[in-house]
Design a protein around this motif. Structure first.
Motif, PDB file in Angstrom:
ATOM      1  N   ARG A   1       0.835  -1.205   0.000  1.00 47.39           N
ATOM      2  CA  ARG A   1       0.000   0.000   0.000  1.00 47.39           C
ATOM      3  C   ARG A   1       0.868   1.253   0.000  1.00 47.39           C
ATOM      4  O   ARG A   1       1.930   1.286   0.611  1.00 47.39           O
ATOM      5  N   ASN A   2       0.371   2.271  -0.696  1.00 52.34           N
ATOM      6  CA  ASN A   2       1.052   3.561  -0.836  1.00 52.34           C
ATOM      7  C   ASN A   2       2.478   3.369  -1.362  1.00 52.34           C
ATOM      8  O   ASN A   2       3.454   3.736  -0.715  1.00 52.34           O
TER       9      ASN A   2
ATOM     10  N   LEU B   1       4.583   4.390  -4.511  1.00 56.26           N
ATOM     11  CA  LEU B   1       4.768   5.176  -5.723  1.00 56.26           C
ATOM     12  C   LEU B   1       5.919   6.150  -5.492  1.00 56.26           C
ATOM     13  O   LEU B   1       5.889   6.928  -4.536  1.00 56.26           O
TER      14      LEU B   1
ATOM     15  N   GLU C   1       7.746   8.302 -10.571  1.00 58.35           N
ATOM     16  CA  GLU C   1       6.581   7.597 -11.125  1.00 58.35           C
ATOM     17  C   GLU C   1       5.328   8.467 -11.031  1.00 58.35           C
ATOM     18  O   GLU C   1       4.501   8.469 -11.942  1.00 58.35           O
ATOM     19  N   LYS C   2       5.203   9.203  -9.947  1.00 60.62           N
ATOM     20  CA  LYS C   2       4.048  10.082  -9.779  1.00 60.62           C
ATOM     21  C   LYS C   2       3.978  11.108 -10.908  1.00 60.62           C
ATOM     22  O   LYS C   2       2.912  11.343 -11.491  1.00 60.62           O
TER      23      LYS C   2
ATOM     24  N   TRP D   1       0.081  -4.035 -10.320  1.00 60.22           N
ATOM     25  CA  TRP D   1       0.046  -2.744  -9.630  1.00 60.22           C
ATOM     26  C   TRP D   1      -1.322  -2.082  -9.805  1.00 60.22           C
ATOM     27  O   TRP D   1      -1.927  -2.177 -10.865  1.00 60.22           O
TER      28      TRP D   1
ATOM     29  N   PHE E   1      -2.146   1.407  -9.955  1.00 58.25           N
ATOM     30  CA  PHE E   1      -1.590   2.767  -9.976  1.00 58.25           C
ATOM     31  C   PHE E   1      -2.599   3.815  -9.516  1.00 58.25           C
ATOM     32  O   PHE E   1      -2.217   4.854  -8.996  1.00 58.25           O
TER      33      PHE E   1
ATOM     34  N   ASN F   1      -4.542   3.744  -7.040  1.00 59.44           N
ATOM     35  CA  ASN F   1      -4.499   3.963  -5.590  1.00 59.44           C
ATOM     36  C   ASN F   1      -3.162   3.559  -4.972  1.00 59.44           C
ATOM     37  O   ASN F   1      -3.073   3.269  -3.786  1.00 59.44           O
ATOM     38  N   HIS F   2      -2.120   3.531  -5.809  1.00 57.79           N
ATOM     39  CA  HIS F   2      -0.727   3.353  -5.355  1.00 57.79           C
ATOM     40  C   HIS F   2      -0.521   2.035  -4.602  1.00 57.79           C
ATOM     41  O   HIS F   2       0.223   1.987  -3.613  1.00 57.79           O
ATOM     42  N   SER F   3      -1.160   0.980  -5.075  1.00 61.01           N
ATOM     43  CA  SER F   3      -1.052  -0.320  -4.410  1.00 61.01           C
ATOM     44  C   SER F   3      -0.330  -1.329  -5.310  1.00 61.01           C
ATOM     45  O   SER F   3      -0.046  -1.049  -6.478  1.00 61.01           O
TER      46      SER F   3
END
Length: 234
Positions: free
Chosen positions: A45-46, A48, A52-53, A98, A100, A102-104
């Motif tokens: 979780r979380n 990124l 990448e962001k 992934w 992306f 929700n950055h999981s």
């Protein structure tokens, strides 16, 4: 003193987190490890990195996906070696995907056991047959109905589905010609959109779905889907 399961899971989470942090410059905020042999499911979780962001903000999803694929291929041998050393799990198949939006992320390992998937009894759970029907329906829309579909409720928050025999002739030929990465990208875009947008799954398993992940091993002609659930939504 022999380590208990919680200690082992904690150490795996710590080790995987360190590997990802070293490779990407930023590791996941939290890692959840579930071992239910012959499976291990690692939920991130979380996760990124700042670079990448920026790329995702510029709609460069494929670039981020490609880079992560390259990095994961380099990390897989070390992760497998660590799982063998710490948990005694001889991982033969390794899947990852992934979320992306929700950055999981999700990593799944399957131990080298019998060639058939009958090495673990499939327990009953609410809506199992209907879930298999919906998975088969979506698979048929993308490629073909799987030859076999299995599912395992790893815990009340993790549902794992394994499909075998999903490739059609055109897919096999694309792999032979060296277009495996392009095929996986197309499969991921299409199938994930179907899986995420299907309203049937939450109705069937009577649980809120927080995340859906899917990956393929084309050489084994197998695929893994993981549903991350919230069994008690408020």
């Amino acid at each position: 003193m022999e380590k208990n399961e919680k200690q082992i899971q904690k150490e795996i989470a710590s080790h995987v987190g360190r590997l990802l942090r070293e490779a990407f410059g930023k590791g996941p905020q939290s890692i959840f490890v579930n071992i239910s042999r012959p499976f291990i499911v690692i939920y991130l979780r979380n996760f990124l990195s700042p670079t990448e962001k920026i790329l995702l903000q510029q709609d460069q999803v494929n670039s981020v996906q490609h880079t992560r694929d390259l990095v994961m291929k380099s990390l897989m041998p070390e992760i497998k070696a660590y799982l063998l050393l710490l948990a005694g799990m001889n991982i033969r198949e390794f899947y990852y995907d992934w979320g992306f939006h929700n950055h999981s992320g999700m990593l799944v390992g399957i131990e080298a056991e019998d060639d058939s998937l009958g090495f673990r009894p499939q327990e009953r759970y609410t809506g199992k047959e209907e879930l298999h029907d919906e998975i088969d329906r979506i698979s048929h829309q993308i490629q073909k109905k799987p030859d076999e579909t299995y599912s395992y409720m790893i815990n009340d928050r993790t549902l794992l589905v394994v499909r075998r025999g999903i490739l059609i002739s055109i897919g096999k030929e694309l792999i032979r010609l060296g277009f495996e990465e392009s095929l996986k990208l197309a499969e991921r875009n299409l199938e994930k959109s179907y899986l995420i947008n299907s309203s049937r799954f939450q109705e069937i398993i009577q649980s809120q779905i927080l995340d859906v992940f899917v990956d393929w091993d084309f050489h084994e002609d197998k695929s893994v889907i993981v549903f991350i659930l919230n069994p008690n939504p408020k």
